[in-house]
Motif scaffolding. Structure first.
Motif, short mmCIF file in Angstrom:
data_model
loop_
_atom_site.label_atom_id
_atom_site.label_comp_id
_atom_site.label_asym_id
_atom_site.label_seq_id
_atom_site.Cartn_x
_atom_site.Cartn_y
_atom_site.Cartn_z
N ALA A 78 31.53 59.59 -54.77
CA ALA A 78 32.34 58.40 -54.97
C ALA A 78 33.26 58.13 -53.78
CB ALA A 78 33.17 58.54 -56.24
N THR A 79 33.56 59.15 -53.01
CA THR A 79 34.46 58.99 -51.87
C THR A 79 33.74 58.51 -50.63
OG1 THR A 79 35.90 60.74 -52.76
CG2 THR A 79 36.14 60.21 -50.42
N LEU A 80 32.49 58.89 -50.45
CA LEU A 80 31.74 58.55 -49.24
C LEU A 80 31.65 57.04 -48.96
CD1 LEU A 80 28.81 61.16 -49.35
CD2 LEU A 80 30.81 61.14 -47.83
N PRO A 81 31.47 56.19 -49.97
CA PRO A 81 31.36 54.74 -49.66
C PRO A 81 32.56 54.14 -48.96
CG PRO A 81 30.57 55.20 -51.88
CD PRO A 81 31.21 56.44 -51.40
N PHE A 184 46.44 45.68 -42.46
CA PHE A 184 46.34 47.11 -42.18
C PHE A 184 47.00 47.94 -43.28
CE2 PHE A 184 48.44 50.90 -40.43
CZ PHE A 184 47.33 51.62 -40.02
N TYR A 185 48.21 47.58 -43.65
CA TYR A 185 48.92 48.35 -44.67
C TYR A 185 48.23 48.23 -46.04
CZ TYR A 185 52.74 49.04 -41.36
OH TYR A 185 53.49 49.40 -40.26
N ALA A 186 47.73 47.06 -46.37
CA ALA A 186 46.99 46.91 -47.62
C ALA A 186 45.73 47.76 -47.60
CB ALA A 186 46.64 45.44 -47.84
N TRP A 187 45.05 47.79 -46.45
CA TRP A 187 43.84 48.60 -46.30
C TRP A 187 44.15 50.09 -46.48
CZ3 TRP A 187 43.38 51.53 -41.52
CH2 TRP A 187 42.18 52.23 -41.39
N VAL A 188 45.25 50.55 -45.86
CA VAL A 188 45.63 51.96 -45.98
C VAL A 188 45.96 52.30 -47.42
CG1 VAL A 188 47.38 53.66 -45.35
CG2 VAL A 188 46.40 52.17 -43.60
N LEU A 189 46.69 51.44 -48.10
CA LEU A 189 47.08 51.72 -49.49
C LEU A 189 45.86 51.80 -50.41
CD1 LEU A 189 50.27 49.50 -49.90
CD2 LEU A 189 50.15 51.99 -49.79
N VAL A 191 42.57 52.32 -49.63
CA VAL A 191 41.71 53.46 -49.32
C VAL A 191 42.40 54.78 -49.70
CG1 VAL A 191 40.57 54.74 -47.46
CG2 VAL A 191 40.49 52.24 -47.49
N GLY A 192 43.69 54.88 -49.40
CA GLY A 192 44.41 56.11 -49.77
C GLY A 192 44.46 56.31 -51.27
N LEU A 195 40.95 57.46 -52.46
CA LEU A 195 40.66 58.86 -52.12
C LEU A 195 41.47 59.81 -53.00
CD1 LEU A 195 40.54 58.69 -48.20
CD2 LEU A 195 38.67 58.47 -49.85
N PHE A 196 42.72 59.47 -53.25
CA PHE A 196 43.57 60.33 -54.08
C PHE A 196 43.06 60.38 -55.52
CE2 PHE A 196 47.27 60.83 -56.91
CZ PHE A 196 47.73 62.07 -56.48
N SER A 197 42.69 59.24 -56.07
CA SER A 197 42.19 59.19 -57.44
C SER A 197 40.86 59.92 -57.57
CB SER A 197 42.04 57.74 -57.90
OG SER A 197 43.29 57.08 -57.91
N ASN A 198 39.96 59.72 -56.61
CA ASN A 198 38.67 60.40 -56.67
C ASN A 198 38.83 61.90 -56.55
OD1 ASN A 198 37.17 58.06 -56.97
ND2 ASN A 198 36.91 57.75 -54.78
N ALA A 199 39.79 62.35 -55.76
CA ALA A 199 40.03 63.79 -55.63
C ALA A 199 40.45 64.40 -56.96
CB ALA A 199 41.08 64.06 -54.56
N GLN A 200 41.10 63.61 -57.80
CA GLN A 200 41.52 64.06 -59.13
C GLN A 200 40.45 63.84 -60.19
OE1 GLN A 200 45.25 61.85 -59.54
NE2 GLN A 200 46.36 63.75 -59.24
N GLY A 201 39.34 63.21 -59.80
CA GLY A 201 38.28 62.94 -60.76
C GLY A 201 38.54 61.74 -61.63
#
Length: 221
Positions: A78-81, A184-189, A191-192, A195-201
């Motif tokens: 889920a993170t790779l895309p 840029f800031y919207a993109w960072v938020l 994507v971040g 990634l954080f949610s996927n790391a938690q499942g």
């Protein structure tokens, strides 16, 4: 009806005290049979939730809540895309990289990878089409398909402003910087957060507009 010829007031009062409760009880039993009262009492007992019943309900739901977390392999898939929107949004941070040295150092380390990917002819287009083929693959979980679809929508949202690049050159420099920094800031938020949610499942389904659109695209299952 009970008839009496007794004229003694005290006797009459005593007789009424004895007869009235018996008559009242008989009338109540006739109007409300005992089985109705029993059922009403039982129904009231079932309606009252005791602490024990609440605790049993919570315990019965706990396994369902734990199964919402995705397995480790699905978290990676889920993170790779998000690699695609991460690359396509890299250029929007140009002004930030120049004015914030720590972020500029991170961008400098990531630049060779971004440049290598962009050097592949139609690499982004092939990657985009390839991912879109998996959004309705029944062999993948909804968790993975949702993230693929949301990453695709995010990438589209990042590409659209670039189509108006020549037009934005006519705007004042300050306005151009403000617009690119906002993207840029919207993109960072986004994507971040993904990634954080996927790391938690957990599915990153709280992104305004994008998450609802992604859910509608892949369907409920």
């Amino acid at each position: 009806m009970l008839h009496t010829h007794c004229t003694n007031p005290a006797a009459m009062s005593l007789l009424k005290m004895l007869v009235l409760p018996i008559a009242t009880a008989a009338a109540f039993n006739a109007a409300f049979p005992s089985n109705v009262v029993t059922r009403a009492a039982a129904s009231h007992t079932h309606m009252v939730k005791t602490p024990q019943s609440v605790a049993r309900a919570v315990r019965s739901r706990a396994p369902m809540m734990r199964t919402d977390e995705a397995p480790a392999l699905e978290r990676v898939l889920a993170t790779l895309p998000y690699v695609l929107p991460a690359i396509d949004g890299f250029a929007y941070g140009l002004y930030v990289y120049q004015n914030v040295p720590p972020i500029g150092a991170i961008a400098g380390a990531a630049f060779p990878f971004v440049a290598s990917f962009e050097s592949i002819p139609f690499g982004g287009l092939v990657f985009f089409i390839g991912m879109s083929l998996f959004t309705r693959n029944p062999n993948l979980s909804r968790f993975v398909r949702f993230n693929i679809q949301q990453a695709l929508l995010l990438d589209i949202a990042l590409i659209v402003p670039g189509l108006f690049g020549p037009l934005t050159k006519t705007f004042p420099v300050e306005l151009q910087i403000l617009g690119t920094n906002f993207i840029f800031y919207a993109w960072v938020l986004v994507v971040g957060y993904a990634l954080f949610s996927n790391a938690q499942g957990k599915a990153p389904d709280q992104v305004p507009l994008l998450s609802d659109a992604a859910s509608m695209q892949i369907g409920p299952f």
